[in-house]
Design a protein around this motif. Structure first.
Motif, PDB file in Angstrom:
ATOM      1  N   THR A  53       0.831  -1.213   0.000  1.00  0.00           N
ATOM      2  CA  THR A  53       0.000   0.000   0.000  1.00  0.00           C
ATOM      3  C   THR A  53       0.863   1.260   0.000  1.00  0.00           C
ATOM      4  O   THR A  53       0.398   2.337  -0.377  1.00  0.00           O
ATOM      5  N   SER A  54       2.135   1.128   0.414  1.00  0.00           N
ATOM      6  CA  SER A  54       3.029   2.293   0.424  1.00  0.00           C
ATOM      7  C   SER A  54       3.330   2.795  -0.981  1.00  0.00           C
ATOM      8  O   SER A  54       3.767   3.929  -1.165  1.00  0.00           O
ATOM      9  N   VAL A  55       3.078   1.926  -1.994  1.00  0.00           N
ATOM     10  CA  VAL A  55       3.258   2.341  -3.393  1.00  0.00           C
ATOM     11  C   VAL A  55       1.936   2.168  -4.151  1.00  0.00           C
ATOM     12  O   VAL A  55       1.903   1.856  -5.333  1.00  0.00           O
ATOM     13  N   ASN A  56       0.821   2.369  -3.419  1.00  0.00           N
ATOM     14  CA  ASN A  56      -0.520   2.377  -3.996  1.00  0.00           C
ATOM     15  C   ASN A  56      -0.945   1.028  -4.589  1.00  0.00           C
ATOM     16  O   ASN A  56      -1.682   0.984  -5.598  1.00  0.00           O
ATOM     17  N   SER A  57      -0.498  -0.055  -3.979  1.00  0.00           N
ATOM     18  CA  SER A  57      -0.947  -1.409  -4.350  1.00  0.00           C
ATOM     19  C   SER A  57      -0.942  -1.628  -5.866  1.00  0.00           C
ATOM     20  O   SER A  57      -1.994  -1.813  -6.495  1.00  0.00           O
ATOM     21  N   PRO A  58       0.218  -1.635  -6.482  1.00  0.00           N
ATOM     22  CA  PRO A  58       0.287  -1.723  -7.954  1.00  0.00           C
ATOM     23  C   PRO A  58      -0.102  -3.098  -8.496  1.00  0.00           C
ATOM     24  O   PRO A  58      -0.155  -4.094  -7.768  1.00  0.00           O
ATOM     25  N   ARG A  59      -0.345  -3.113  -9.801  1.00  0.00           N
ATOM     26  CA  ARG A  59      -0.561  -4.363 -10.548  1.00  0.00           C
ATOM     27  C   ARG A  59       0.720  -4.674 -11.316  1.00  0.00           C
ATOM     28  O   ARG A  59       1.380  -3.780 -11.844  1.00  0.00           O
ATOM     29  N   ASP A  74      -2.536  -8.470  -8.930  1.00  0.00           N
ATOM     30  CA  ASP A  74      -3.033  -7.248  -8.301  1.00  0.00           C
ATOM     31  C   ASP A  74      -2.757  -7.352  -6.807  1.00  0.00           C
ATOM     32  O   ASP A  74      -3.176  -8.324  -6.162  1.00  0.00           O
ATOM     33  N   HIS A  76      -3.820  -5.615  -4.254  1.00  0.00           N
ATOM     34  CA  HIS A  76      -4.786  -4.952  -3.363  1.00  0.00           C
ATOM     35  C   HIS A  76      -4.734  -5.628  -1.983  1.00  0.00           C
ATOM     36  O   HIS A  76      -4.773  -6.861  -1.899  1.00  0.00           O
ATOM     37  N   GLN A  97       1.655  -1.539 -13.527  1.00  0.00           N
ATOM     38  CA  GLN A  97       2.665  -0.524 -13.219  1.00  0.00           C
ATOM     39  C   GLN A  97       4.072  -1.007 -13.564  1.00  0.00           C
ATOM     40  O   GLN A  97       4.977  -0.192 -13.734  1.00  0.00           O
ATOM     41  N   ASP A 131       7.599   0.782 -13.430  1.00  0.00           N
ATOM     42  CA  ASP A 131       7.806   1.484 -12.169  1.00  0.00           C
ATOM     43  C   ASP A 131       8.787   0.695 -11.279  1.00  0.00           C
ATOM     44  O   ASP A 131       8.400  -0.269 -10.622  1.00  0.00           O
ATOM     45  N   ALA A 134       7.901   0.386  -7.557  1.00  0.00           N
ATOM     46  CA  ALA A 134       6.926  -0.658  -7.235  1.00  0.00           C
ATOM     47  C   ALA A 134       7.590  -2.025  -7.172  1.00  0.00           C
ATOM     48  O   ALA A 134       7.285  -2.840  -6.291  1.00  0.00           O
TER      49      ALA A 134
END
Length: 226
Positions: A53-59, A74, A76, A97, A131, A134
């Motif tokens: 979550t610190s990197v917005n929960s990337p895919r 994912d 999440h 990402q 990214d 990520a």
């Protein structure tokens, strides 16, 4: 299967041969197994997804180069998913990402923290795109999670875990033996080509020395006649 090859070359291995055999089969049949696997990972290692979550929960696009399909993971924190995909044309439409590409065995070893991801990256056995923050977050998250794919999946079998483990151990021994045999075949096949390449490289080096010597002679003669 990716339409354009972007990762490292797939090694000759049992995974590659199994992928060739499985190529014509409907890969979506594996989706229920993947759903169980990611659910189990979420249950046993929830901290991995919480840290993402610190990197917005990337895919992520996870691309085993020796299989005819890839995965979208994912991260999440509440409902992670692992989806099998194939025959995609445009990676931008996957809304990932970052992409991680490499042989399946190396990807699993990386997930379990058994090998150095940096060394794989610099040796080009592993290709990372997109990214990088990520990807680094994912690597750090799994490094401290003590993931063991074999044991984690066995726990899905409940009371049948012991016989399933015996079957898996036997399959592992057959896999390792087959992998060694294929490695010997690969080395025997490539040895003549390697000798030919070495001979050509030696010839090219001699020609370069000759050309360099001739250039010096030309410059000396030009200097004397000037």
């Amino acid at each position: 299967m990716t339409s354009v090859h972007k990762g490292p070359l797939a090694p000759l291995s049992p995974v590659l041969l199994a992928g060739i055999v499985a190529g014509p089969l409907p890969h979506k049949a594996l989706q229920p197994l993947l759903n169980l696997a990611i659910k189990q990972m979420h249950t046993l290692h929830p901290d991995v997804f919480e840290r993402m979550t610190s990197v917005n929960s990337p895919r992520f696009l996870i691309d085993p180069v020796d299989l005819p399909f890839s995965f979208i993971m994912d991260t999440h924190p509440d409902c992670p998913s692992l989806e099998i995909i194939q025959d995609f044309q445009n990676e931008e439409e996957l809304y990932v990402q970052a992409n991680v590409r490499g042989p399946l065995v190396l990807l699993i070893a990386l997930l379990e923290g058994k090998i150095d991801g940096d060394a794989l990256f610099f040796s080009r056995d592993l290709i990372v795109e997109g990214d990088t923050e990520a990807v680094l977050a994912l690597r750090n998250a799994v490094d401290g999670a003590d993931i063991n794919v074999h044991n984690d999946l066995l726990s899905l079998f409940g009371p049948l875990g012991k016989p399933a483990d015996a079957i898996a151990q036997l399959a592992g021994k057959v896999f390792n033996r087959f992998a060694k045999d294929l490695d010997r075949v690969s080395q025997a096949t490539l040895a003549p080509l390697q000798r030919k390449c070495d001979a050509q490289a030696h010839t090219i080096a001699e020609l370069e020395e000759t050309v360099a010597s001739l250039k010096k002679q030309v410059r000396r003669r030009a200097g004397k006649t000037a």
